[in-house]
Design a protein around this motif. Structure first.
Motif, PDB file in Angstrom:
ATOM      1  N   GLU A  99       0.826  -1.215   0.000  1.00 24.79           N
ATOM      2  CA  GLU A  99       0.000   0.000   0.000  1.00 24.79           C
ATOM      3  C   GLU A  99       0.858   1.262   0.000  1.00 24.79           C
ATOM      4  O   GLU A  99       0.436   2.298  -0.523  1.00 24.79           O
ATOM      5  N   GLN A 358     -16.583 -11.450  17.693  1.00 21.75           N
ATOM      6  CA  GLN A 358     -15.762 -12.409  16.939  1.00 21.75           C
ATOM      7  C   GLN A 358     -15.450 -13.676  17.740  1.00 21.75           C
ATOM      8  O   GLN A 358     -14.299 -14.091  17.877  1.00 21.75           O
ATOM      9  N   ILE A 453     -10.147  -8.739   0.821  1.00 22.73           N
ATOM     10  CA  ILE A 453     -10.704  -9.981   1.360  1.00 22.73           C
ATOM     11  C   ILE A 453      -9.626 -11.042   1.595  1.00 22.73           C
ATOM     12  O   ILE A 453      -9.725 -11.825   2.536  1.00 22.73           O
ATOM     13  N   ARG A 644      -6.092  -4.926  16.376  1.00 24.95           N
ATOM     14  CA  ARG A 644      -5.505  -3.830  15.602  1.00 24.95           C
ATOM     15  C   ARG A 644      -4.478  -3.077  16.426  1.00 24.95           C
ATOM     16  O   ARG A 644      -4.686  -2.855  17.619  1.00 24.95           O
TER      17      ARG A 644
HETATM   18  N1  LIG Z   1      -7.940 -11.746  12.300  1.00 28.41           N
HETATM   19  C1  LIG Z   1      -8.813 -10.758  12.137  1.00 28.41           C
HETATM   20  N2  LIG Z   1      -9.410 -10.606  10.927  1.00 28.41           N
HETATM   21  C2  LIG Z   1     -10.281  -9.609  10.757  1.00 28.41           C
HETATM   22  C3  LIG Z   1     -10.633  -8.739  11.809  1.00 28.41           C
HETATM   23  C4  LIG Z   1     -10.010  -8.927  13.080  1.00 28.41           C
HETATM   24  O1  LIG Z   1     -10.277  -8.195  14.066  1.00 28.41           O
HETATM   25  N3  LIG Z   1      -9.106  -9.950  13.194  1.00 28.41           N
HETATM   26  N4  LIG Z   1     -11.547  -7.750  11.587  1.00 28.41           N
HETATM   27  C5  LIG Z   1     -12.525  -7.953  10.526  1.00 28.41           C
HETATM   28  C6  LIG Z   1     -13.261  -6.709  10.244  1.00 28.41           C
HETATM   29  S1  LIG Z   1     -14.033  -5.999  11.587  1.00 28.41           S
HETATM   30  C7  LIG Z   1     -13.387  -6.171   9.020  1.00 28.41           C
HETATM   31  S2  LIG Z   1     -14.473  -4.864   8.782  1.00 28.41           S
HETATM   32  C8  LIG Z   1     -12.663  -6.739   7.877  1.00 28.41           C
HETATM   33  C9  LIG Z   1     -12.157  -5.643   6.896  1.00 28.41           C
HETATM   34  O2  LIG Z   1     -12.121  -6.144   5.638  1.00 28.41           O
HETATM   35  P1  LIG Z   1     -12.052  -5.178   4.346  1.00 28.41           P
HETATM   36  O3  LIG Z   1     -13.047  -4.109   4.469  1.00 28.41           O
HETATM   37  O4  LIG Z   1     -12.133  -6.077   3.173  1.00 28.41           O
HETATM   38  O5  LIG Z   1     -10.562  -4.639   4.438  1.00 28.41           O
HETATM   39  P2  LIG Z   1      -9.862  -3.231   4.530  1.00 28.41           P
HETATM   40  O6  LIG Z   1      -8.515  -3.513   5.111  1.00 28.41           O
HETATM   41  O7  LIG Z   1     -10.682  -2.246   5.251  1.00 28.41           O
HETATM   42  O8  LIG Z   1      -9.671  -2.795   3.003  1.00 28.41           O
HETATM   43  C10 LIG Z   1      -8.541  -2.067   2.639  1.00 28.41           C
HETATM   44  C11 LIG Z   1      -8.477  -1.822   1.151  1.00 28.41           C
HETATM   45  O9  LIG Z   1      -9.594  -1.069   0.727  1.00 28.41           O
HETATM   46  C12 LIG Z   1      -9.256  -0.300  -0.403  1.00 28.41           C
HETATM   47  N5  LIG Z   1      -9.842   1.029  -0.241  1.00 28.41           N
HETATM   48  C13 LIG Z   1      -9.550   1.984   0.668  1.00 28.41           C
HETATM   49  N6  LIG Z   1     -10.334   3.060   0.479  1.00 28.41           N
HETATM   50  C14 LIG Z   1     -11.158   2.770  -0.555  1.00 28.41           C
HETATM   51  C15 LIG Z   1     -12.205   3.441  -1.209  1.00 28.41           C
HETATM   52  O10 LIG Z   1     -12.558   4.565  -0.887  1.00 28.41           O
HETATM   53  N7  LIG Z   1     -12.827   2.770  -2.228  1.00 28.41           N
HETATM   54  C16 LIG Z   1     -12.458   1.525  -2.628  1.00 28.41           C
HETATM   55  N8  LIG Z   1     -13.124   0.929  -3.620  1.00 28.41           N
HETATM   56  N9  LIG Z   1     -11.464   0.889  -2.043  1.00 28.41           N
HETATM   57  C17 LIG Z   1     -10.838   1.480  -1.012  1.00 28.41           C
HETATM   58  C18 LIG Z   1      -7.762  -0.213  -0.484  1.00 28.41           C
HETATM   59  O11 LIG Z   1      -7.351  -0.813  -1.711  1.00 28.41           O
HETATM   60  C19 LIG Z   1      -7.281  -1.001   0.726  1.00 28.41           C
HETATM   61  O12 LIG Z   1      -6.200  -1.845   0.405  1.00 28.41           O
HETATM   62  O13 LIG Z   1     -11.543  -7.511   8.346  1.00 28.41           O
HETATM   63  C20 LIG Z   1     -11.938  -8.543   9.237  1.00 28.41           C
HETATM   64  N10 LIG Z   1     -10.831  -9.433   9.516  1.00 28.41           N
END
Ligand SMILES: Nc1nc2c(c(=O)[nH]1)N[C@H]1C(S)=C(S)[C@@H](COP(=O)(O)OP(=O)(O)OC[C@H]3O[C@@H](n4cnc5c(=O)[nH]c(N)nc54)[C@H](O)[C@@H]3O)O[C@H]1N2
Ligand SMILES: Nc1nc2c(c(=O)[nH]1)N[C@H]1C(S)=C(S)[C@@H](COP(=O)(O)OP(=O)(O)OC[C@H]3O[C@@H](n4cnc5c(=O)[nH]c(N)nc54)[C@H](O)[C@@H]3O)O[C@H]1N2
Ligand SMILES: [Mo]
Length: 754
Positions: A99, A358, A453, A644
């Motif tokens: 990133e 979770q 994802i 986090r």
């Molecule tokens: N082990 C473990 N796993 C977890 C969690 C945990 O606590 N522990 N937490 C979970 C939770 S709560 C969540 S919500 C998920 C998150 O899962 P996601 O929402 O899929 O992941 P993010 O890391 O938020 O996504 C980051 C990416 O979003 C893109 N991005 C950033 N801004 C924008 C935008 O404005 N538009 C678009 N189209 N793309 C953008 C960038 O390319 C960036 O690389 O992860 C989950 N996974």
């Protein structure tokens, strides 16, 4: 060990914010950005879903500033960058490095021959996607993922598109996040959202914060907690770790407090239950209510508004204190004290986040927390109610717009009436089902509206395998990440505008809308020049994919929707309840509040009343088959939570520090109790390997993590996410929620081999 006198906010917070901005070499543009964040006519901060107070003051928080600076970087990953690096090479880089390379600036297609991403025109990209979708044997071979930053307008069009094709496959990030909250609240009180607004925090007597680290993840929430504490409200925290932000906080926005002179003690009581111990905590509190404080319960409320009290009381009475103490890790005295604080107050709010959602038993845990409010009538009156604190800035809005795998009949009827097609009735996929279907080859194509994802989902090896089996994967994104590199045969990256950038179509700067955790819907418009002229908005990208794919199959004037987003809002107003006069409503400063039935004491449940949940306290944190594996181990089995740091946004790692926990320059760490370390023969510099204990034969292991002694209950350990996602078994998901159990993974820890 972290510095005991440290506090969240204050001078250090401001310094860090400013350093971050300067490092991004875009100081002026960023300060302008910040000034516009979360103000009427500005953009909604992409940081978190906490609501805005309407004082009009210059409002920002350190982590919002980081999110904005990260998006506003002048670095770019352009055609030259991709010509230099094969995808296989890029896969070896860290999430942080990927990133850090900068913003995506043009559409790209993967070339399997060269193993490189190469530029394509938008026209070629849309045509290719349409051909791919139209070649599928069934629309159910397509998965449409959403990350919670997407606007209401983009996600509404996205679901119209999917349903017009004939699928309900809408996996989304909340499946990994607050899914259990939605399910439990719907079951208990008939609405899957929180019942409070920001104003309630000014009226509450007691605020409970369960399994949440607002100092890092919702810094603006600390302002609400701080004002509440200052006027004498009692804040009670339940957290596996002693998080600095919940202990002392100085507001970085108040000049006198910049010097840290007036840091306020936030939590009057701070309990550290075991991981997954909160069901037992809530059950214990209910037991005190029922057995010791019965005369203080709200019998009128129970009689008028609830169903199932007798069976519930029987269950609560049958639960033994010994079990409550063992499973919660707290004493009866602690729980009795917390129960008294709850009952003594007339008005109580319960907040929670990932520490509650979770786990295997998250849905029942949240239902049990809700029952405390039903016993006391602390819901639907000012200063009281349920507050799941959402993560992504529009994750709640996505769901409201119809990003759901199983929509209601009423929703389908409204869709049919407006769009003149019969929406599919067969339930579609959540993240768990989608990845499984891709892995099995039943689903063939994946479109991701943002997110990451590959890194966010559990069991990284399994998830990446699933993604690498796609016939075509499409990522709509701002920055390069691991998902884009988990390519199968064919893949596209479509670069989009970020929240802070001006979105100009139809000759004007468009506004989008979002919904915060308090169900406030408001407009957001970016103000900075886009990172590249080739970027398109998510809204336009989705509309074009739909236009190219569906052609005359749906009678929608896509051009007019792209040229003026208020035309999309007209459609939303026709389909989604509560959005009448949508375009006019968002003109009000701060936007408008969506009606919440439970906050108005209406219960949209089967019985028409709020429901108690008469279930027994679970025997263990893990399924029986796993418990028996655990029993066979020679070395101690720990429960791992993945969380986090202060310098990350989900899978986006801004830096290697976690200041409030006293960590600098590293992320491959495992926080452990000093006594547990001693028993394993570890010291603060020992390198360890961590392996999962599960009921299958798959080895899940991470290596070369540094042990760090920390104030954490014995038997529990903590590591950062996403580095430890490889440890979470794919099948280790919450009952009913199918959310990965990211806060409870059974592991063994050993000295690193090399
Ligand atoms: N082990 C473990 N796993 C977890 C969690 C945990 O606590 N522990 N937490 C979970 C939770 S709560 C969540 S919500 C998920 C998150 O899962 P996601 O929402 O899929 O992941 P993010 O890391 O938020 O996504 C980051 C990416 O979003 C893109 N991005 C950033 N801004 C924008 C935008 O404005 N538009 C678009 N189209 N793309 C953008 C960038 O390319 C960036 O690389 O992860 C989950 N996974
Ligand atoms: N800066 C920043 N802001 C963010 C995010 C980010 O990554 N960075 N992510 C956004 C998203 S999508 C989300 S969902 C939220 C996440 O917000 P949080 O839920 O605060 O995130 P986590 O870091 O997962 O922290 C979980 C907290 O719960 C505690 N905990 C863990 N397990 C248990 C348990 O069993 N019982 C109890 N009582 N406590 C427990 C942990 O010690 C930790 O304090 O933040 C949002 N805001
Ligand atoms: Mo989340």
């Amino acid at each position: 060990m972290p510095n005991k006198s440290s506090k969240a906010g204050g001078m250090a917070s401001v310094k860090s914010t400013v350093n971050q901005l300067i490092k991004s070499k875009q100081v002026r543009r960023n300060m302008l950005n910040l000034y516009h964040a979360n103000k009427h006519e500005g953009f909604d901060c992409p940081g978190c879903a906490w609501g805005d107070d309407k004082s009009g003051a210059f409002r920002f928080c350190e982590n919002g500033a980081k999110a904005i600076a990260w998006e506003s970087t002048s670095e770019k990953v352009d055609a030259a960058f991709f010509a230099q690096h094969t995808v296989s090479e890029l896969r070896k880089q860290s999430d942080h490095w990927l990133e850090s390379q900068g913003r995506l600036v043009e559409p790209l297609r993967y070339n399997a021959q060269t193993d490189k991403y190469e530029p394509v025109s938008w026209e070629q990209a849309f045509t290719h996607i349409a051909n791919g979708i139209n070649a599928l044997q069934s629309p159910n071979e397509l998965e449409l993922y959403t990350s919670g930053r997407a606007s209401n307008e983009a996600s509404f069009l996205y679901q119209v598109f999917g349903r017009a094709l004939g699928t309900n496959n809408f996996p989304d990030c909340s499946n990994m996040c607050h899914e259990a909250s939605g399910i439990a609240l719907k079951r208990a009180i008939g609405v899957g959202k929180g019942t409070v607004t920001l104003k309630d925090f000014d009226a509450a007597d007691t605020i409970f914060v369960f399994g949440q680290n607002p100092g890092t993840n919702h810094p603006r929430m600390l302002n609400a907690l701080r004002s509440a504490a200052k006027r004498g409200a009692t804040i009670v925290s339940f957290n596996n770790l002693k998080e600095v932000g919940l202990q002392r906080f100085a507001s970085p926005q108040k000049p006198a407090e910049l010097l840290g002179l007036q840091a306020v003690d936030i939590s009057a009581r701070y309990y550290t239950p075991k991981l997954g111990g909160d069901f037992a905590v809530a059950r214990g509190m209910a037991k005190v209510f029922i057995e010791e404080l019965a005369e203080q319960l709200n019998q009128d409320f129970i009689n008028t508004h609830t169903h199932g009290i007798d069976a519930y009381i029987e269950q609560v009475k049958a639960t033994q204190w010994q079990d409550i103490e063992t499973r919660s890790g707290l004493t009866r005295a602690d729980i009795t004290e917390a129960a008294n604080l709850f009952v003594r107050s007339q008005k109580a709010i319960t907040c929670w986040a990932m520490g509650i959602t979770q786990h295997l038993h998250s849905v029942d845990t949240i239902h049990e927390l809700t029952s405390l409010h039903l016993l006391t009538g602390a819901i639907g009156v000012p200063g009281s109610g349920m507050c799941p604190v959402r993560g992504h800035s529009n994750v709640q809005g996505n769901r409201t717009m119809g990003i759901l795998e199983a929509p209601t009949q009423a929703f389908n009827q409204a869709m049919q009436a407006v769009f003149d097609f019969a929406p599919p009735e067969k339930p579609g996929h959540r993240v768990y089902d989608a990845i499984k279907a891709l892995h099995a080859g039943q689903s063939k194509m994946l479109i991701c509206l943002g997110g990451n994802i590959a890194a966010a989902s559990a069991d990284t090896a399994y998830t990446e395998q699933a993604l690498r089996r796609t016939a075509l994967m499409v990522n709509i994104a701002t920055k390069l990440n691991r998902t884009h590199l988990a390519v199968g045969q064919d893949a596209l990256i479509l670069p989009c505008l970020g929240r802070t950038e001006a979105d100009t179509t139809g000759g004007k700067n468009q506004a989008i809308t979002v919904e915060d955790t308090f169900s406030m819907v408001h407009a957001s418009s970016g103000n900075t020049p886009p990172a590249s002229d080739l970027l398109k908005s998510e809204t336009e990208i989705i509309a074009r994919i739909a236009q190219y794919t569906l052609k005359e199959r749906i009678a929608l004037d896509w051009e007019s929707l792209i040229a003026d987003y208020s035309n999309i809002r007209e459609l939303i107003a026709k389909v989604i309840p509560g959005f009448d006069n949508f375009n006019a409503q968002i003109q009000q400063p701060g936007g408008f509040h969506l009606y919440n039935s439970a906050a108005n004491l209406q219960w949209n449940t089967a019985s028409g009343k709020a429901e108690f949940n008469a279930v027994a306290l679970p025997e263990a944190l893990f399924p029986d088959s796993v418990q028996s594996k655990i029993a066979q181990q020679d070395s101690p089995v720990f429960t791992l939570q993945t969380l986090r740091s202060h310098d990350q946004y989900n899978t986006t790692v801004y830096g290697m520090n976690d200041r409030y926990r006293g960590v600098f320059g590293e992320r491959q760490l495992v926080f452990m109790h000093a006594e547990d370390m001693r028993l394993l023969g570890l010291t603060d510099n020992s390198l360890v390997d961590i392996s999962t204990i599960w009921d299958d034969d798959t080895e899940r292991k991470v290596t070369q993590f540094r042990a760090m002694s920390y104030d954490i209950p014995q038997g529990n350990v903590a590591c950062y996410y996403p580095e430890t996602n490889p440890l979470i078994p794919f099948e280790s998901v919450g009952l009913a929620s199918a959310t990965p159990t990211s806060k409870s993974v059974p592991v063994v820890i050993s000295h690193s081999e090399s």
